[in-house]
Design an enzyme around this catalytic site. Structure first.
Site, PDB file in Angstrom:
ATOM      1  N   LYS A  70       0.826  -1.212   0.000  1.00 23.39           N
ATOM      2  CA  LYS A  70       0.000   0.000   0.000  1.00 23.39           C
ATOM      3  C   LYS A  70       0.866   1.270   0.000  1.00 23.39           C
ATOM      4  CE  LYS A  70      -3.940  -2.228   2.323  1.00 23.39           C
ATOM      5  NZ  LYS A  70      -4.980  -2.091   3.376  1.00 23.39           N
ATOM      6  N   TYR A  83     -12.313  -1.690  -3.430  1.00 26.69           N
ATOM      7  CA  TYR A  83     -12.828  -1.922  -2.068  1.00 26.69           C
ATOM      8  C   TYR A  83     -14.345  -1.755  -2.012  1.00 26.69           C
ATOM      9  CZ  TYR A  83      -8.295  -2.329   0.384  1.00 26.69           C
ATOM     10  OH  TYR A  83      -7.078  -2.756   0.863  1.00 26.69           O
ATOM     11  N   PHE A  96     -15.207   3.929   7.398  1.00 23.94           N
ATOM     12  CA  PHE A  96     -13.820   4.170   6.996  1.00 23.94           C
ATOM     13  C   PHE A  96     -13.638   4.200   5.476  1.00 23.94           C
ATOM     14  CE2 PHE A  96     -14.141  -0.448   7.867  1.00 23.94           C
ATOM     15  CZ  PHE A  96     -13.709  -0.987   6.657  1.00 23.94           C
ATOM     16  N   THR A 120      -5.593  -7.052  10.685  1.00 23.25           N
ATOM     17  CA  THR A 120      -5.835  -5.742  10.055  1.00 23.25           C
ATOM     18  C   THR A 120      -5.277  -4.605  10.918  1.00 23.25           C
ATOM     19  OG1 THR A 120      -7.887  -6.684   9.208  1.00 23.25           O
ATOM     20  CG2 THR A 120      -7.642  -4.282   9.069  1.00 23.25           C
ATOM     21  N   ASN A 161      -1.993   0.255   6.778  1.00 28.45           N
ATOM     22  CA  ASN A 161      -1.501  -1.020   7.294  1.00 28.45           C
ATOM     23  C   ASN A 161      -0.667  -1.826   6.292  1.00 28.45           C
ATOM     24  OD1 ASN A 161      -3.580  -1.820   5.698  1.00 28.45           O
ATOM     25  ND2 ASN A 161      -4.727  -2.924   7.273  1.00 28.45           N
ATOM     26  N   HIS A 198      -2.163  -5.384   1.493  1.00 32.22           N
ATOM     27  CA  HIS A 198      -3.477  -6.005   1.278  1.00 32.22           C
ATOM     28  C   HIS A 198      -3.260  -7.444   0.847  1.00 32.22           C
ATOM     29  CE1 HIS A 198      -7.378  -6.997  -0.437  1.00 32.22           C
ATOM     30  NE2 HIS A 198      -6.689  -7.491  -1.454  1.00 32.22           N
ATOM     31  N   GLU A 213     -10.213  -9.926  -7.515  1.00 24.19           N
ATOM     32  CA  GLU A 213      -9.164  -8.912  -7.375  1.00 24.19           C
ATOM     33  C   GLU A 213      -8.047  -9.105  -8.406  1.00 24.19           C
ATOM     34  OE1 GLU A 213      -9.961  -8.295  -2.600  1.00 24.19           O
ATOM     35  OE2 GLU A 213      -8.053  -9.148  -3.249  1.00 24.19           O
TER      36      GLU A 213
HETATM   37  P1  ATP Z   1      -7.212  -5.760   3.203  1.00 26.80           P
HETATM   38  O1  ATP Z   1      -8.565  -6.026   2.528  1.00 26.80           O
HETATM   39  O2  ATP Z   1      -6.630  -4.400   2.839  1.00 26.80           O
HETATM   40  O3  ATP Z   1      -6.258  -6.895   3.001  1.00 26.80           O
HETATM   41  P2  ATP Z   1      -8.273  -6.730   5.688  1.00 26.80           P
HETATM   42  O4  ATP Z   1      -8.918  -7.768   4.852  1.00 26.80           O
HETATM   43  O5  ATP Z   1      -7.379  -7.149   6.789  1.00 26.80           O
HETATM   44  O6  ATP Z   1      -7.450  -5.705   4.785  1.00 26.80           O
HETATM   45  P3  ATP Z   1     -10.756  -5.291   5.666  1.00 26.80           P
HETATM   46  O7  ATP Z   1     -11.808  -5.469   6.713  1.00 26.80           O
HETATM   47  O8  ATP Z   1     -10.969  -5.911   4.325  1.00 26.80           O
HETATM   48  O9  ATP Z   1      -9.378  -5.764   6.307  1.00 26.80           O
HETATM   49  O10 ATP Z   1     -10.523  -3.728   5.509  1.00 26.80           O
HETATM   50  C1  ATP Z   1      -9.901  -3.207   4.327  1.00 26.80           C
HETATM   51  C2  ATP Z   1      -8.964  -2.102   4.726  1.00 26.80           C
HETATM   52  O11 ATP Z   1      -9.725  -1.018   5.237  1.00 26.80           O
HETATM   53  C3  ATP Z   1      -7.995  -2.447   5.869  1.00 26.80           C
HETATM   54  O12 ATP Z   1      -6.839  -3.113   5.452  1.00 26.80           O
HETATM   55  C4  ATP Z   1      -7.662  -1.076   6.383  1.00 26.80           C
HETATM   56  O13 ATP Z   1      -6.718  -0.403   5.534  1.00 26.80           O
HETATM   57  C5  ATP Z   1      -9.014  -0.369   6.278  1.00 26.80           C
HETATM   58  N1  ATP Z   1      -9.797  -0.506   7.511  1.00 26.80           N
HETATM   59  C6  ATP Z   1     -10.475  -1.588   7.950  1.00 26.80           C
HETATM   60  N2  ATP Z   1     -11.104  -1.369   9.112  1.00 26.80           N
HETATM   61  C7  ATP Z   1     -10.823  -0.083   9.418  1.00 26.80           C
HETATM   62  C8  ATP Z   1     -11.167   0.771  10.504  1.00 26.80           C
HETATM   63  N3  ATP Z   1     -11.949   0.348  11.511  1.00 26.80           N
HETATM   64  N4  ATP Z   1     -10.684   2.042  10.494  1.00 26.80           N
HETATM   65  C9  ATP Z   1      -9.908   2.486   9.486  1.00 26.80           C
HETATM   66  N5  ATP Z   1      -9.539   1.744   8.415  1.00 26.80           N
HETATM   67  C10 ATP Z   1      -9.987   0.471   8.392  1.00 26.80           C
HETATM   68 MG    MG Z   2     -10.037  -7.320   3.135  1.00 29.21          MG
END
Ligand code: ATP
Ligand code: MG
Length: 139
Positions: free
Chosen positions: A11, A51, A59, A93, A114, A117, A128
């Site tokens: 990212k 997304y 968020f 996450t 974070n 992805h 994806e």
């Molecule tokens: P990713 O899809 O990016 O691999 P993930 O599957 O661990 O991450 P998701 O629930 O899919 O988590 O959330 C997608 C992304 O949205 C997270 O990686 C993070 O960057 C952001 N995100 C998720 N939850 C929050 C939150 N509560 N506050 C802020 N940002 C968030």
């Molecule tokens: Mg995810």
């Protein structure tokens, strides 16, 4: 264990912090093979499409602004049980909850910024991979 393909994104926070090399080194040390790669600077609309499952969440606006804020490295990784294994290597996450040694524990700045992805299931991996690499083989 099946050979799978999964989509990862280094990212914009981790690219800006010059951690591309460190993160790829960890992917390779964990027996993932890079089978496709693109350095992209997503538009806001492309980040929203990627997304889309999170549209409507609190968020979403901030996440898609962050994901379109700078360069990101999108890759297809291949390996045994790649989808679940990548999620383990990434960690939780929220880096505050990520296990020691995971990418997010080491490189994430916050729950939003974070570092990486990873696709979370075979159907999302297929969607994806096709989003960024139309025409590529899925397995
Ligand atoms: P990713 O899809 O990016 O691999 P993930 O599957 O661990 O991450 P998701 O629930 O899919 O988590 O959330 C997608 C992304 O949205 C997270 O990686 C993070 O960057 C952001 N995100 C998720 N939850 C929050 C939150 N509560 N506050 C802020 N940002 C968030
Ligand atoms: Mg995810």
């Amino acid at each position: 264990m099946p050979i799978e393909r999964t989509l990862t994104i280094i990212k914009p926070d981790a690219v800006a912090a010059r951690h591309i090399g460190d993160i790829i080194k960890i992917f390779e040390a964990n027996q993932f093979t890079i089978v496709a790669a693109r350095l992209v600077h997503l538009t806001k609309e492309e980040a929203e499409g990627f997304y889309a499952v999170h549209r409507g969440k609190g968020f979403f606006e901030s996440l898609t602004r962050f994901m379109s804020s700078g360069s990101a490295l999108v890759m297809v990784l291949e390996g045994e049980n790649a989808i679940a294994r990548l999620r383990e290597v990434m960690g939780a996450t929220n880096p505050a909850h990520a296990a020691p040694g995971t990418l997010r524990k080491i490189y994430a700045e916050s729950i939003e910024r974070n570092a990486v992805h990873g696709s979370d299931a075979p159907d999302t991996a297929a969607y994806e991979i096709g989003y960024f690499f139309p025409g590529i083989e899925l397995v």
